[in-house]
Scaffold this motif. Structure first.
Motif, mmCIF file in Angstrom:
data_model
loop_
_atom_site.group_PDB
_atom_site.id
_atom_site.type_symbol
_atom_site.label_atom_id
_atom_site.label_comp_id
_atom_site.label_asym_id
_atom_site.label_seq_id
_atom_site.Cartn_x
_atom_site.Cartn_y
_atom_site.Cartn_z
ATOM 1 N N HIS A 157 -4.679 4.807 -6.660
ATOM 2 C CA HIS A 157 -3.406 4.729 -5.934
ATOM 3 C C HIS A 157 -2.755 6.099 -5.685
ATOM 4 O O HIS A 157 -1.556 6.291 -5.920
ATOM 5 N N LEU A 158 -3.553 7.066 -5.239
ATOM 6 C CA LEU A 158 -3.033 8.402 -4.914
ATOM 7 C C LEU A 158 -2.281 9.049 -6.081
ATOM 8 O O LEU A 158 -1.449 9.933 -5.868
ATOM 9 N N GLY A 159 -2.584 8.633 -7.297
ATOM 10 C CA GLY A 159 -1.886 9.187 -8.454
ATOM 11 C C GLY A 159 -0.485 8.640 -8.634
ATOM 12 O O GLY A 159 0.301 9.159 -9.434
ATOM 13 N N MET A 160 -0.139 7.630 -7.879
ATOM 14 C CA MET A 160 1.113 6.866 -7.930
ATOM 15 C C MET A 160 2.339 7.631 -7.423
ATOM 16 O O MET A 160 2.870 7.301 -6.387
ATOM 17 N N HIS A 161 2.813 8.642 -8.115
ATOM 18 C CA HIS A 161 4.056 9.299 -7.710
ATOM 19 C C HIS A 161 3.803 10.752 -7.303
ATOM 20 O O HIS A 161 2.780 11.333 -7.650
ATOM 21 N N LYS A 162 4.738 11.296 -6.555
ATOM 22 C CA LYS A 162 4.560 12.627 -5.977
ATOM 23 C C LYS A 162 4.278 13.669 -7.059
ATOM 24 O O LYS A 162 4.970 13.743 -8.064
ATOM 25 N N CYS A 163 3.254 14.458 -6.780
ATOM 26 C CA CYS A 163 2.956 15.579 -7.653
ATOM 27 C C CYS A 163 2.613 16.767 -6.771
ATOM 28 O O CYS A 163 2.613 16.673 -5.536
ATOM 29 N N SER A 164 2.311 17.880 -7.377
ATOM 30 C CA SER A 164 1.997 19.090 -6.628
ATOM 31 C C SER A 164 0.756 18.886 -5.772
ATOM 32 O O SER A 164 -0.246 18.348 -6.241
ATOM 33 N N ILE A 165 0.817 19.327 -4.524
ATOM 34 C CA ILE A 165 -0.371 19.246 -3.674
ATOM 35 C C ILE A 165 -1.493 20.093 -4.248
ATOM 36 O O ILE A 165 -2.681 19.772 -4.096
ATOM 37 N N ASP A 166 -1.134 21.166 -4.950
ATOM 38 C CA ASP A 166 -2.162 21.992 -5.592
ATOM 39 C C ASP A 166 -2.879 21.214 -6.690
ATOM 40 O O ASP A 166 -4.081 21.405 -6.907
ATOM 41 N N GLN A 167 -2.157 20.344 -7.368
ATOM 42 C CA GLN A 167 -2.776 19.503 -8.392
ATOM 43 C C GLN A 167 -3.785 18.546 -7.758
ATOM 44 O O GLN A 167 -4.897 18.372 -8.262
ATOM 45 N N LEU A 168 -3.420 17.960 -6.627
ATOM 46 C CA LEU A 168 -4.325 17.053 -5.928
ATOM 47 C C LEU A 168 -5.535 17.803 -5.373
ATOM 48 O O LEU A 168 -6.664 17.309 -5.415
ATOM 49 N N VAL A 172 -9.624 17.050 -6.083
ATOM 50 C CA VAL A 172 -10.683 16.777 -5.101
ATOM 51 C C VAL A 172 -11.703 17.899 -5.032
ATOM 52 O O VAL A 172 -12.871 17.659 -4.711
ATOM 53 N N HIS A 173 -11.292 19.127 -5.337
ATOM 54 C CA HIS A 173 -12.261 20.230 -5.390
ATOM 55 C C HIS A 173 -13.280 20.017 -6.500
ATOM 56 O O HIS A 173 -14.407 20.527 -6.428
ATOM 57 N N ALA A 174 -12.902 19.256 -7.516
ATOM 58 C CA ALA A 174 -13.815 18.928 -8.609
ATOM 59 C C ALA A 174 -14.651 17.690 -8.296
ATOM 60 O O ALA A 174 -15.299 17.144 -9.192
ATOM 61 N N ASP A 175 -14.637 17.252 -7.033
ATOM 62 C CA ASP A 175 -15.378 16.064 -6.588
ATOM 63 C C ASP A 175 -14.931 14.794 -7.309
ATOM 64 O O ASP A 175 -15.732 13.901 -7.583
ATOM 65 N N ILE A 176 -13.653 14.741 -7.625
ATOM 66 C CA ILE A 176 -13.058 13.553 -8.225
ATOM 67 C C ILE A 176 -12.348 12.787 -7.115
ATOM 68 O O ILE A 176 -11.366 13.264 -6.547
ATOM 69 N N PRO A 177 -12.853 11.596 -6.756
ATOM 70 C CA PRO A 177 -12.231 10.840 -5.663
ATOM 71 C C PRO A 177 -10.821 10.373 -6.022
ATOM 72 O O PRO A 177 -10.510 10.089 -7.180
ATOM 73 N N ILE A 178 -10.010 10.287 -4.994
ATOM 74 C CA ILE A 178 -8.677 9.707 -5.105
ATOM 75 C C ILE A 178 -8.662 8.445 -4.249
ATOM 76 O O ILE A 178 -9.023 8.480 -3.071
ATOM 77 N N ARG A 179 -8.273 7.336 -4.854
ATOM 78 C CA ARG A 179 -8.331 6.054 -4.165
ATOM 79 C C ARG A 179 -7.123 5.901 -3.252
ATOM 80 O O ARG A 179 -5.974 5.965 -3.692
ATOM 81 N N LEU A 180 -7.412 5.711 -1.958
ATOM 82 C CA LEU A 180 -6.389 5.583 -0.926
ATOM 83 C C LEU A 180 -5.996 4.108 -0.840
ATOM 84 O O LEU A 180 -6.436 3.361 0.025
ATOM 85 N N THR A 181 -5.149 3.708 -1.767
ATOM 86 C CA THR A 181 -4.806 2.297 -1.944
ATOM 87 C C THR A 181 -3.337 2.154 -2.309
ATOM 88 O O THR A 181 -2.707 3.089 -2.785
ATOM 89 N N GLY A 182 -2.820 0.947 -2.091
ATOM 90 C CA GLY A 182 -1.490 0.619 -2.590
ATOM 91 C C GLY A 182 -0.368 1.382 -1.919
ATOM 92 O O GLY A 182 0.550 1.854 -2.594
ATOM 93 N N PHE A 183 -0.390 1.461 -0.582
ATOM 94 C CA PHE A 183 0.669 2.198 0.108
ATOM 95 C C PHE A 183 2.046 1.626 -0.215
ATOM 96 O O PHE A 183 3.040 2.351 -0.198
ATOM 97 N N GLY A 184 2.107 0.339 -0.501
ATOM 98 C CA GLY A 184 3.382 -0.294 -0.801
ATOM 99 C C GLY A 184 3.850 -0.122 -2.228
ATOM 100 O O GLY A 184 4.918 -0.613 -2.591
ATOM 101 N N ARG A 185 3.079 0.584 -3.041
ATOM 102 C CA ARG A 185 3.481 0.788 -4.440
ATOM 103 C C ARG A 185 3.616 2.264 -4.820
ATOM 104 O O ARG A 185 4.216 2.593 -5.833
ATOM 105 N N VAL A 186 3.035 3.161 -4.039
ATOM 106 C CA VAL A 186 3.049 4.565 -4.414
ATOM 107 C C VAL A 186 4.398 5.204 -4.123
ATOM 108 O O VAL A 186 5.221 4.656 -3.381
ATOM 109 N N GLY A 187 4.626 6.376 -4.689
ATOM 110 C CA GLY A 187 5.898 7.072 -4.531
ATOM 111 C C GLY A 187 5.970 7.954 -3.303
ATOM 112 O O GLY A 187 6.787 8.875 -3.249
ATOM 113 N N TYR A 188 5.122 7.687 -2.327
ATOM 114 C CA TYR A 188 5.094 8.458 -1.086
ATOM 115 C C TYR A 188 5.557 7.593 0.088
ATOM 116 O O TYR A 188 5.217 6.415 0.171
#
Length: 255
Positions: A157-168, A172-188
């Motif tokens: 769920h995109l890590g749920m709540h807003k965090c640093s774009i550098d953290q994200l 992803v640079h470490a090839d760790i996928p982020i699940r693009l899910t739950g638009f109605g629940r995330v803090g974005y």
């Protein structure tokens, strides 16, 4: 008709037990309900991942039936108690489970040491992935460091709540996928989700994995074709194919 590999949805069958979580028990949502809802939205589901919710605790009984009904290219993502035997894990693998989920966001507590030990054990036994449901905004340094040491881990769920774009970007640079899910629940907000899709896809085209999050339990709004359209309006056709189905298929169906 939009083709998807649905990398995150829940099946809530009345034949199997539920566990109240933080005062919440969901409505039922069967395999038939799921397939009918996608059909009504003109979505062709080619495969996907049935995810164990907080309200299912450590119950596993429903997985075998759900995966059998859904058919080929569907897998399960489960929550496990830490004392689960190797034999129990192998049995679940036979039932179609392909990943373990640590639901830290909804209060299923686990220490970094426990997460690491169980994640490494299931990977060694069965090549299972690990899914982390957490709030990237509030994790401490120990948990953040752990993310980069786990075998085949992804973030829900995109890590749920807003965090640093550098953290994200670091994730992803470490090839760790982020699940693009739950638009109605995330803090974005939706415009912020568009920006994240554009930025993260440009950093690593393999990093975004789409899922419907149906039936959208506890979300502010339910998944709909508007979420499909948001992605289609944000990126081109090649990126759409990767996000909607190729990345998910590669993650869950290719060892």
């Amino acid at each position: 008709m939009q083709k998807i590999f649905d990398a995150h949805f829940h099946i809530i069958d009345p034949k199997f037990p539920l566990v109240e979580n933080q005062g919440f028990v969901p409505d039922y949502f069967t395999v038939d309900d799921y397939l009918q809802e996608l059909k009504e939205m003109s979505i062709e589901v080619t495969g996907g991942a049935v995810v164990s919710g907080s309200f299912q605790g450590y119950h596993q009984e429903y997985f075998a039936e759900a995966i059998s009904e859904l058919g080929n290219n569907f897998v399960g993502i489960t929550q496990l108690p830490f004392d689960t035997t190797d034999e129990g894990i192998l049995k679940l693998n036979d039932d179609g489970i392909r990943a373990i989920r640590f639901n830290l966001y909804r209060g299923l507590s686990a220490s970094p040491k426990q997460i690491k030990e169980l994640s490494e054990r299931v990977y060694k036994l069965c090549n299972w992935k690990t899914e982390l449901y957490l709030n990237l905004q509030t994790i401490d340094s120990e948990l953040e460091e752990l993310i980069f040491t786990l075998p085949k881990v992804s973030i829900d769920h995109l890590g749920m709540h807003k965090c640093s774009i550098d953290q994200l970007k670091k994730i992803v640079h470490a090839d760790i996928p982020i699940r693009l899910t739950g638009f109605g629940r995330v803090g974005y907000e939706r415009d912020e989700i568009r920006e994240l899709i554009t930025t993260l896809y440009s950093e690593n085209p393999s990093c975004l994995i789409f899922g419907s999050d149906l039936p959208s339990t506890r979300a502010r709004y339910r998944f709909s074709n508007n979420d499909i359209q948001l992605i289609k309006e944000t990126v081109g056709r090649e990126a759409q194919d990767r996000i909607f189905f190729q990345n998910g298929e590669n993650w869950y169906l290719n060892k």
